[in-house]
Design a protein around this motif. Structure first.
Motif, mmCIF file in Angstrom:
data_model
loop_
_atom_site.group_PDB
_atom_site.id
_atom_site.type_symbol
_atom_site.label_atom_id
_atom_site.label_comp_id
_atom_site.label_asym_id
_atom_site.label_seq_id
_atom_site.Cartn_x
_atom_site.Cartn_y
_atom_site.Cartn_z
ATOM 1 N N GLU A 77 45.250 34.939 2.517
ATOM 2 C CA GLU A 77 46.422 34.229 2.014
ATOM 3 C C GLU A 77 47.636 34.483 2.897
ATOM 4 O OE1 GLU A 77 47.576 33.028 -2.401
ATOM 5 O OE2 GLU A 77 47.637 35.196 -2.081
ATOM 6 N N ARG A 139 44.465 33.707 -8.978
ATOM 7 C CA ARG A 139 44.680 32.650 -7.972
ATOM 8 C C ARG A 139 44.412 31.243 -8.481
ATOM 9 N NH1 ARG A 139 44.198 37.262 -5.498
ATOM 10 N NH2 ARG A 139 45.329 37.562 -3.533
ATOM 11 N N ASP A 142 49.895 29.445 -8.099
ATOM 12 C CA ASP A 142 50.662 30.071 -7.023
ATOM 13 C C ASP A 142 51.992 30.632 -7.527
ATOM 14 O OD1 ASP A 142 48.789 29.182 -4.968
ATOM 15 O OD2 ASP A 142 49.599 27.182 -5.367
#
Length: 292
Positions: A77, A139, A142
């Motif tokens: 990420e 996840r 966001d």
């Protein structure tokens, strides 16, 4: 080398506890999840799972690899954040927002973004704060808009970055023709509150108990617009934040509480993704849209 997609499945299993829950969260069939995790176990060369009734649980080796999986996902990420800084992408920002924030500030925030970032896609789901914060770590989202009530504090987690949006006054909400003017005089009234286990319910119970009584909670309702309807119809009393009214005049008689309590609204993002331009822009718009 371990495949990141399988490590993500292992991470989800460590969070959610069952293969069915992982399958639902990742939009795969349970059999696909089971097959992929079996391949991951073969890649690891050690037992990652053991039977647990009709399901499975992680072994010590499985828990160790799940911890490494979380770090690998964070690194992936973070790399994507750096790439997006150099070359803006069309990756949507997935936002979980609680009901009152959705009603009062979501529309203005999206209007601000339409002017400043017209190509940024924002996908929004109305989700209770407790669920939203869990799914943020998993996840699914966001960014989460959540709340904190006075005198209580949500756990500060090292993997999450928090920013305050604003403070929302909380007042006693009474039927329009109710003449009682203090919380202590409402011991014999029917109350409407949010469901058990929510921060709002715990805070409201504490206020009533501090006033010397146990409230008669006849209505347990998460939807604050329904709470407003019950109060306006004279069927209950409650404790409501100002954001529930939006720009409309209150449909209840509002009474200020001692010490003028407010709840804090904040956004939370994973630290590994908090610098992502899209998330930064959405957070800025939410702050600017909060009523002054």
């Amino acid at each position: 080398m371990f495949e990141l997609r399988r490590l993500r499945m292992l991470h989800e299993l460590a969070l959610r506890g069952t293969l069915a829950a992982v399958a639902d969260a990742l939009a795969y069939s349970p059999s696909t999840i089971s097959q992929q995790l079996a391949l991951l176990e073969r890649e690891a060369g050690v037992s990652l799972f053991e039977p647990d009734g009709r399901g499975v649980r992680l072994t010590a080796q499985g828990r160790l690899l799940a911890a490494h999986a979380e770090r690998a996902i964070e690194l992936d990420e973070a790399a994507r954040v750096e790439l997006e800084r150099l070359v803006p992408s069309a990756t949507p920002v997935r936002v979980a927002v609680m009901q009152t924030a959705a009603q009062a500030i979501l529309g203005p925030a999206l209007s601000l973004l339409a002017g400043s970032d017209p190509d940024l896609r924002v996908d929004v789901a109305e989700v209770p704060p407790e669920e939203g914060l869990f799914e943020l770590s998993a996840r699914r989202f966001d960014l989460v808009v959540a709340e904190q009530y006075p005198g209580s504090a949500r756990a500060h987690r090292a993997d999450l970055d928090r920013e305050v949006i604003g403070h929302d006054p909380i007042r006693l909400a009474l039927p329009p023709d109710e003449t009682i003017a203090s919380l202590a005089d409402l011991r014999d009234h029917a109350w409407v509150m949010e469901p058990r286990g929510t921060a709002a319910r715990s805070w409201a119970l504490d206020q009533c108990r501090a006033a010397g009584f146990e409230p008669d909670v006849r209505f347990e309702i998460a939807d604050l617009t329904v709470q407003v309807s019950l109060i306006a119809a004279g069927r209950a009393v409650g404790l409501l934040p100002d954001l529930v009214w939006g720009d409309a005049p209150p449909r209840a008689r509002l009474v200020d509480l001692p010490q003028a309590p407010t709840r804090e609204l904040f956004t939370a993002a994973r630290r590994s993704a908090a610098a992502r331009p899209g998330i930064v822009h959405v957070r800025d718009a939410l702050r600017r849209a909060f009523p002054a």
